[in-house]
Design an enzyme around this catalytic site. Structure first.
Site, mmCIF file in Angstrom:
data_model
loop_
_atom_site.group_PDB
_atom_site.id
_atom_site.type_symbol
_atom_site.label_atom_id
_atom_site.label_comp_id
_atom_site.label_asym_id
_atom_site.label_seq_id
_atom_site.Cartn_x
_atom_site.Cartn_y
_atom_site.Cartn_z
ATOM 1 N N TRP A 103 0.639 -1.492 0.144
ATOM 2 C CA TRP A 103 0.556 -0.200 -0.297
ATOM 3 C C TRP A 103 0.909 1.377 0.074
ATOM 4 C CZ3 TRP A 103 -4.246 -0.491 -2.277
ATOM 5 C CH2 TRP A 103 -5.255 -1.996 -1.725
ATOM 6 N N ASP A 173 -1.506 6.468 6.484
ATOM 7 C CA ASP A 173 -2.579 5.519 5.767
ATOM 8 C C ASP A 173 -3.010 4.541 6.916
ATOM 9 O OD1 ASP A 173 -4.137 3.729 4.572
ATOM 10 O OD2 ASP A 173 -2.496 3.098 3.196
ATOM 11 N N LYS A 197 -12.258 -1.704 5.903
ATOM 12 C CA LYS A 197 -11.156 -2.760 6.808
ATOM 13 C C LYS A 197 -11.973 -3.399 8.479
ATOM 14 C CE LYS A 197 -8.843 -2.958 3.065
ATOM 15 N NZ LYS A 197 -7.965 -2.130 2.613
HETATM 16 C C1 PLP Z 1 -7.461 -1.241 1.889
HETATM 17 C C2 PLP Z 1 -6.769 -0.550 1.549
HETATM 18 C C3 PLP Z 1 -6.087 0.595 1.131
HETATM 19 C C4 PLP Z 1 -7.442 0.894 -0.796
HETATM 20 O O1 PLP Z 1 -8.480 1.366 -0.016
HETATM 21 P P1 PLP Z 1 -9.508 1.259 -1.053
HETATM 22 O O2 PLP Z 1 -10.501 1.822 -1.053
HETATM 23 O O3 PLP Z 1 -9.394 -0.369 -2.257
HETATM 24 O O4 PLP Z 1 -9.174 1.924 -2.426
HETATM 25 C C5 PLP Z 1 -5.526 1.542 1.037
HETATM 26 N N1 PLP Z 1 -4.377 1.665 1.865
HETATM 27 C C6 PLP Z 1 -4.333 0.152 2.761
HETATM 28 C C7 PLP Z 1 -3.306 0.020 4.198
HETATM 29 C C8 PLP Z 1 -5.498 -0.602 2.701
HETATM 30 O O5 PLP Z 1 -5.446 -1.784 3.542
#
Ligand code: PLP
Length: 362
Positions: A103, A173, A197
């Site tokens: 990511w 993030d 998540k």
């Molecule tokens: C899932 C995830 C993303 C991307 O999310 P989407 O909603 O699928 O675009 C970005 N960063 C992390 C750490 C993730 O687990």
């Protein structure tokens, strides 16, 4: 489990608390006496305004978000934030990134479209199985920010100590660890999290941004929707927001407050992760894929000695009633995602299953 539900170890979209799903089901036909479902409701209605305002207020309470930070609900999930961060925060055109896995790599390649990216630390040398030392990063004077992926969902690493950004703002993030443990928001310039998540349904990100980072002087080429300031100025109601996701997340925020907040969640998450890691640490068949000191409490990747056996365990786990234990296609092996909503019993049942599998495959 109730309703014939399975223990779902998906990395996302992932389990939501059963009590929350039950509440949502009960309100499906008539939400808060409105005579309609939240999906049918105007985003400018009084009832929805209340839902939105409570969601923000509850999140603020949960995380202790300081007054000088805005809370935004932005569509496009996590991926849109890779671009939005760079578009909004690259004033000098320089972003520093810590490369720790899938990511952060995506964030890096997206940011390169908008400016210069400097990778200030990386764990690529060991297949992203650890968090690099970030105590003395070489950060250029003109850097706009330092970016981390605080929990790498695919690789299973997490930061227990934040980088020294040498006075530059920290951007994080937090998608796969959001609300899993207490967080001192004042240490960050911007936190964002895709909510599917650890919180709610897919398609939305929560952004927490320090007010002074909202800009009036964005380049004209930046689409209106991609400006943080537009969302901040309009209470995330510039256009029709993801009402459904805001509503579901709001329910989860209330649920978390009711369960004792982030301290309580953290304690539960540590207990749950320990059950699984303790098993992996003594197993002769299964091996954890991450350096002990950097192991995520949320995403636990592990392997057997061979790809064939990994696949066999996944198939057997499915037959035993567990779901989504296959590792991400980019790294293989297995992965158990054990977010807030995964009950302790689910982790215990998984460990019992793995123990049994091991004893039958000596
Ligand atoms: C899932 C995830 C993303 C991307 O999310 P989407 O909603 O699928 O675009 C970005 N960063 C992390 C750490 C993730 O687990």
């Amino acid at each position: 489990m109730k309703y014939g539900r399975t223990y779902n170890f998906s990395a996302g979209p992932a389990m939501m608390p059963e009590e929350v799903l039950e509440e949502i089901a009960a309100e499906m036909m008539n939400c808060r006496g409105s005579g309609m479902c939240v999906m049918e409701m105007s985003h400018r209605s009084k009832v929805f305004q209340q839902i939105r305002d409570e969601a923000e207020a509850d999140l603020r309470k949960l995380m202790g978000i300081p007054e000088n930070y805005k809370v935004l609900f932005v569509q496009g999930g996590g991926t849109v934030q890779f671009a939005m961060v760079a578009m909004n925060l690259m004033k000098n055109g320089v972003g520093c990134y810590v490369e720790t896995g899938a990511w952060s790599k995506k964030a890096i390649s997206e940011a390169k479209k908008y400016g210069e990216v400097k990778i200030v630390a990386s764990s690529a040398d060991k297949n992203f199985s650890y968090i690099p030392d970030c105590s003395n990063l070489d950060i250029p004077e003109n850097a706009d920010y330092v970016y981390i992926c605080e929990n790498e969902t695919i690789n299973g690493t997490t930061y227990f100590k934040l980088p020294d950004t040498k006075g530059k703002i920290l951007v994080s993030d937090q998608s796969s660890m959001f609300l899993s443990r207490p967080c001192d928001v004042s240490k960050y310039g911007l936190i964002w999290a895709g909510v599917q998540k650890n919180v709610g349904p897919a398609g939305m990100a929560v952004v927490i941004i320090r007010e002074d980072l909202l800009r009036d002087d964005l380049p004209k080429s930046v689409p209106t929707y991609m400006s943080y300031k537009i969302h901040a100025d309009n209470d995330s109601l510039y256009n029709t927001p993801n009402c459904w996701a805001i509503y579901c997340c709001g329910k989860v925020f209330k649920y978390l407050l009711d369960k004792g907040g982030l301290e309580a969640m953290h304690q539960r998450n540590e207990e749950k992760a320990k059950i699984l890691y303790d098993f992996l640490d003594q197993s002769a068949l299964f091996t954890g894929a991450v350096a002990k000191e950097d192991r995520s409490l949320m995403n636990v990747p592990f392997v057997t000695p061979s790809k064939e056996q990994d696949a066999d365990v996944v198939a057997a786990s499915k037959a035993a009633g567990f779901d989504n234990l296959k590792g991400h296609k980019s790294v293989g092996g297995l992965r158990a995602s054990i977010y807030n909503a995964m009950p302790k019993e689910g982790v215990e049942a998984l460990v019992d299953f793995l123990k049994k599998y091991e004893s039958e495959h000596k």
